[in-house]
Design a protein around this motif. Structure first.
Motif, mmCIF file in Angstrom:
data_model
loop_
_atom_site.group_PDB
_atom_site.id
_atom_site.type_symbol
_atom_site.label_atom_id
_atom_site.label_comp_id
_atom_site.label_asym_id
_atom_site.label_seq_id
_atom_site.Cartn_x
_atom_site.Cartn_y
_atom_site.Cartn_z
ATOM 1 N N LYS A 145 44.494 58.371 47.572
ATOM 2 C CA LYS A 145 43.981 57.541 46.483
ATOM 3 C C LYS A 145 44.843 56.286 46.364
ATOM 4 C CE LYS A 145 42.453 61.522 43.732
ATOM 5 N NZ LYS A 145 42.570 62.211 42.421
ATOM 6 N N GLU A 146 44.192 55.162 46.046
ATOM 7 C CA GLU A 146 44.941 53.918 45.906
ATOM 8 C C GLU A 146 44.347 53.065 44.794
ATOM 9 O OE1 GLU A 146 46.886 50.516 48.763
ATOM 10 O OE2 GLU A 146 44.812 51.108 49.184
ATOM 11 N N ASN A 147 45.211 52.477 43.975
ATOM 12 C CA ASN A 147 44.840 51.494 42.968
ATOM 13 C C ASN A 147 45.586 50.201 43.282
ATOM 14 O OD1 ASN A 147 43.289 53.298 41.156
ATOM 15 N ND2 ASN A 147 45.262 54.289 40.891
ATOM 16 N N LEU A 148 44.889 49.072 43.145
ATOM 17 C CA LEU A 148 45.498 47.784 43.491
ATOM 18 C C LEU A 148 45.051 46.727 42.500
ATOM 19 C CD1 LEU A 148 46.002 46.165 46.932
ATOM 20 C CD2 LEU A 148 44.702 44.900 45.214
ATOM 21 N N GLY A 149 45.997 45.866 42.126
ATOM 22 C CA GLY A 149 45.694 44.720 41.279
ATOM 23 C C GLY A 149 46.410 43.485 41.794
ATOM 24 N N GLU A 150 45.700 42.360 41.793
ATOM 25 C CA GLU A 150 46.299 41.106 42.254
ATOM 26 C C GLU A 150 45.853 39.965 41.351
ATOM 27 O OE1 GLU A 150 46.689 39.931 46.577
ATOM 28 O OE2 GLU A 150 45.243 38.402 45.939
ATOM 29 N N VAL A 151 46.792 39.116 41.000
ATOM 30 C CA VAL A 151 46.509 37.896 40.245
ATOM 31 C C VAL A 151 47.174 36.741 40.975
ATOM 32 C CG1 VAL A 151 46.806 36.661 38.075
ATOM 33 C CG2 VAL A 151 46.349 39.123 38.049
ATOM 34 N N ALA A 152 46.426 35.657 41.174
ATOM 35 C CA ALA A 152 46.954 34.489 41.888
ATOM 36 C C ALA A 152 46.793 33.250 41.005
ATOM 37 C CB ALA A 152 46.239 34.286 43.215
ATOM 38 N N LEU A 153 47.883 32.529 40.859
ATOM 39 C CA LEU A 153 47.889 31.273 40.107
ATOM 40 C C LEU A 153 47.934 30.117 41.087
ATOM 41 C CD1 LEU A 153 48.167 29.650 37.448
ATOM 42 C CD2 LEU A 153 50.652 29.922 37.687
ATOM 43 N N ARG A 154 46.903 29.248 41.029
ATOM 44 C CA ARG A 154 46.863 28.084 41.916
ATOM 45 C C ARG A 154 47.600 26.930 41.246
ATOM 46 N NH1 ARG A 154 44.397 27.099 46.414
ATOM 47 N NH2 ARG A 154 43.137 28.999 46.224
ATOM 48 N N ILE A 155 48.726 26.524 41.853
ATOM 49 C CA ILE A 155 49.549 25.480 41.235
ATOM 50 C C ILE A 155 49.153 24.088 41.709
ATOM 51 C CG2 ILE A 155 51.497 26.983 40.766
ATOM 52 C CD1 ILE A 155 52.762 26.136 43.343
ATOM 53 N N THR A 156 48.521 23.989 42.876
ATOM 54 C CA THR A 156 47.924 22.744 43.366
ATOM 55 C C THR A 156 46.660 23.136 44.111
ATOM 56 O OG1 THR A 156 48.890 22.605 45.596
ATOM 57 C CG2 THR A 156 50.289 21.880 43.751
ATOM 58 N N PRO A 157 45.810 22.186 44.495
ATOM 59 C CA PRO A 157 44.626 22.552 45.272
ATOM 60 C C PRO A 157 44.947 23.254 46.596
ATOM 61 C CG PRO A 157 44.362 20.357 44.365
ATOM 62 C CD PRO A 157 45.776 20.767 44.087
ATOM 63 N N ARG A 158 46.198 23.130 47.081
ATOM 64 C CA ARG A 158 46.580 23.732 48.364
ATOM 65 C C ARG A 158 47.453 24.970 48.219
ATOM 66 N NH1 ARG A 158 42.774 21.646 51.340
ATOM 67 N NH2 ARG A 158 42.996 19.469 51.946
ATOM 68 N N PHE A 159 48.211 25.098 47.118
ATOM 69 C CA PHE A 159 49.193 26.167 46.975
ATOM 70 C C PHE A 159 48.787 27.116 45.853
ATOM 71 C CE2 PHE A 159 51.767 22.952 49.103
ATOM 72 C CZ PHE A 159 52.533 23.722 49.983
ATOM 73 N N ASP A 160 48.985 28.418 46.092
ATOM 74 C CA ASP A 160 48.865 29.383 45.017
ATOM 75 C C ASP A 160 49.944 30.455 45.174
ATOM 76 O OD1 ASP A 160 47.915 30.909 47.113
ATOM 77 O OD2 ASP A 160 46.122 31.601 46.083
ATOM 78 N N ILE A 161 50.137 31.230 44.091
ATOM 79 C CA ILE A 161 51.165 32.275 44.060
ATOM 80 C C ILE A 161 50.469 33.605 43.743
ATOM 81 C CG2 ILE A 161 53.297 33.069 42.981
ATOM 82 C CD1 ILE A 161 53.894 30.198 42.224
ATOM 83 N N PRO A 162 50.151 34.424 44.749
ATOM 84 C CA PRO A 162 49.555 35.735 44.491
ATOM 85 C C PRO A 162 50.635 36.789 44.226
ATOM 86 C CG PRO A 162 49.514 35.259 46.840
ATOM 87 C CD PRO A 162 50.134 34.064 46.179
#
Length: 418
Positions: A145-162
């Protein structure tokens, strides 16, 4: 069985509840039913020199049912996908191996705006244990069994932080395996990712995995430990070298620290180099070079192993209705083992594996498909002193009902099940 029924009811209820709420969005769904016949040689994978009476062939038959739903909530940018499969596996000779194979995946991808996106998923998988060596022949059905959560913040049109968090549990059913090999894993990862204007990506980050075996006794822990923690700094890339060519890469270094036996701590390099080449409209080729530590997801005597492999996959759309796939791998697994629980001294070993497979998909009609597949595997251990082999052939006929024919994402979800 109770858990399987609960999962089926949960998926069915969720599909019924959510569909009316998004009636204005076009849902895509598919239901597939059919049957598959297998011929399996040496299912327990006894050594080639063994004279054990269980080292024989058997016929296996399965009745298969699969279903999937792709539901925009409220648009394609934020959507829910549900996929489930159940197969009743029945053996001619090894009746103790009859079982119900199940797989469920629930996945919700969302975008709050152009600057925040995320994903939540839950999956379960129950299938027959991969036997090796003939030392263990009881029925074993690992529950993953696996549970997964991801949130990504896009700081510029080219860069994001997942930022990704996941947890996984592996449970065995046979009492001889549950104490030693029941496993929990918690993974956290943070990365900085760059996306170019040509669909290429580059990311770097940190990943930590905490693995523990909750049911081990004090004597087990003194001999083989209670778990370990992996920490990895990594660099990943997916580079569109040309319109028909994608280059993949992973470079990292895993620092493994054991919970109570620090003398076994180690640094393990990890890399992957690959290429996906769409040679023409009807043919493609994929290659991978891998050198990575592997998770011990089977109940055996290995503390951990490092896999070095060359993998290849070639596909050819011979006609509009016939697709041919060939795959193969050459692999060397270097591992540490524990001989018994009364001795904390571990040993080293090396296995060389060869795997080859071929598959033909024949779409008799847009809804009725015939699949034939053959697979062979050979393992050489201890410098060539012991050999193991396993082969199988299967043929299956399946009918799929779908509300959109030709570009149905729910049908693609079904095809992606393993």
């Amino acid at each position: 069985m109770i858990q399987n029924k609960k999962s089926s009811c949960w998926l069915g209820a969720l599909m019924l509840v959510l569909t009316p709420a998004s009636a204005y969005a076009e849902a895509e769904y598919a239901v597939q039913a059919g049957s598959t016949a297998y011929r399996i040689y040496n299912p327990y994978q006894f050594p080639s020199s063994s004279g054990n009476g269980l080292k024989t062939s058997d016929n296996v038959y399965s009745t298969d049912l699969r279903a999937a739903l792709f539901l925009p909530l409220p648009t394609d940018r934020s959507h829910l996908s549900l996929t489930g499969a159940v197969s009743k596996m029945q053996y001619d000779t090894f009746r103790n191996l009859d079982y119900l194979k199940t797989q469920y995946i629930a996945d919700y991808d969302w975008e709050y705006s152009d600057w925040v996106r995320g994903r939540f998923s839950r999956s379960t998988d129950v299938r027959l244990y991969t036997y090796f060596g003939g030392n263990f022949t009881n029925q074993e059905l690992p529950h993953l069994k696996e549970n997964l959560g991801e949130v990504a913040l896009r700081i510029t049109p080219r860069f994001d932080i997942p930022v990704t968090l996941s947890n996984q549990s592996l449970r065995y059913t046979d009492p001889s395996n549950t104490r030693l090999y029941n496993m929990n894993s918690d993974v956290s990862q943070v990365a900085l990712r760059y996306e170019s204007g040509i669909k290429s990506t580059l990311s770097t980050g940190f990943k930590q995995s905490r693995v523990n075996f909750p049911d081990r006794s004090a004597s087990d822990i003194s001999a083989i430990d209670s778990g370990y923690t992996d920490r990895e700094l990594f660099l990943d890339t997916r580079w569109r070298f040309a319109e028909n060519t994608i280059v993949l890469g992973h470079l990292g270094n895993v620092q493994r620290q054991f919970a109570t036996l620090p003398n076994r701590n180690s640094n393990i390099p990890s890399y992957l180099i690959g290429v996906d080449w769409q040679y023409s409209l009807i043919s493609s080729l994929g290659l991978r070079l891998i050198d990575q530590p592997q998770t011990n997801e089977q109940a055996d005597s290995r503390l951990y192993s490092v896999s070095r492999a060359v993998q290849g996959l070639a596909t050819w759309q011979a006609t509009p209705k016939i697709k041919v796939s060939l795959k193969g791998s050459l692999e060397t697994q270097t591992y540490q083992t524990f001989a018994n629980l009364g001795n904390a001294v571990v040993g080293n070993g090396t296995d060389k594996l060869k795997r080859f497979g071929a598959r033909i998909d024949y779409d008799i009609t847009p809804r009725l498909a015939l699949r034939t597949e053959a697979f062979t595997e050979k393992t050489v251990s201890n410098g060539g002193s012991t050999e193991y082999s396993r082969n199988s052939v299967q043929i299956g006929l399946h009918y799929t009902f779908e509300n959109l024919v030709g570009n149905n994402r729910a049908r693609t979800q079904i095809d992606g099940l393993q």
